[in-house]
Design a protein around this motif. Sequence first.
Motif, PDB file in Angstrom:
ATOM      1  N   ASP A  44      22.483  -8.739 -15.448  1.00  0.00           N
ATOM      2  CA  ASP A  44      22.720  -7.830 -14.422  1.00  0.00           C
ATOM      3  C   ASP A  44      21.700  -8.034 -13.454  1.00  0.00           C
ATOM      4  O   ASP A  44      22.028  -7.307 -12.406  1.00  0.00           O
ATOM      5  CB  ASP A  44      22.365  -6.345 -15.518  1.00  0.00           C
ATOM      6  CG  ASP A  44      23.861  -5.457 -16.493  1.00  0.00           C
ATOM      7  OD1 ASP A  44      24.317  -6.454 -16.009  1.00  0.00           O
ATOM      8  OD2 ASP A  44      23.066  -5.016 -17.183  1.00  0.00           O
ATOM      9  N   HIS A  48      22.147  -8.075  -9.610  1.00  0.00           N
ATOM     10  CA  HIS A  48      21.581  -6.083  -9.036  1.00  0.00           C
ATOM     11  C   HIS A  48      19.912  -6.520  -8.961  1.00  0.00           C
ATOM     12  O   HIS A  48      19.426  -5.386  -8.104  1.00  0.00           O
ATOM     13  CB  HIS A  48      21.969  -5.256  -9.725  1.00  0.00           C
ATOM     14  CG  HIS A  48      23.599  -4.857 -10.094  1.00  0.00           C
ATOM     15  ND1 HIS A  48      24.541  -4.817  -8.954  1.00  0.00           N
ATOM     16  CD2 HIS A  48      23.645  -5.160 -11.279  1.00  0.00           C
ATOM     17  CE1 HIS A  48      25.431  -4.375  -9.463  1.00  0.00           C
ATOM     18  NE2 HIS A  48      25.278  -4.729 -10.640  1.00  0.00           N
ATOM     19  N   THR A 108      19.736  -1.908 -12.464  1.00  0.00           N
ATOM     20  CA  THR A 108      21.015  -1.930 -13.107  1.00  0.00           C
ATOM     21  C   THR A 108      21.644  -0.946 -13.992  1.00  0.00           C
ATOM     22  O   THR A 108      22.342  -1.301 -14.245  1.00  0.00           O
ATOM     23  CB  THR A 108      20.662  -3.398 -14.117  1.00  0.00           C
ATOM     24  OG1 THR A 108      19.846  -2.343 -15.211  1.00  0.00           O
ATOM     25  CG2 THR A 108      19.943  -4.049 -13.523  1.00  0.00           C
TER      26      THR A 108
END
Length: 131
Positions: A44, A48, A108
């Motif tokens: 993640d 992000h 995230t």
Amino acid sequence: ALASFSRQLAEISMGRRDPVLEVGDLSAYRYMTDVRDVVRAYIDLMKHGKTGEAYNVATGRSCSIQSLLDELIVISGAEVEIRQRADLLRATDMPRITVSVDKLKQATGWEPSHTLTETLQGTLDFWRNAT
């Protein structure tokens, strides 16, 4: 600690070790996060997170090593004597480590998906199959 406790409990339950669990300091508090959740957090963050930023990956809930050991013993079904070994104590061990996971969650939306019990059971199962 969890791997050591689980290995010892697996060996005890298989009759390969006397029912004595050797431990260090059980009073410390730590965040225990399932490795599968950690890997998902890293993925993640690759998608992000911001390059160069630091993020804490943890459940956000700490627990004592003693409580982890107690639950592992219950899961294992073993009857054991717990013996603290001086050579397993660390003079520089911090009794409680606290971190914030807010930055990770904001970047995230990550949340752990595995319970502590699942993690403990999985670790114990690994050592039962490996020994």
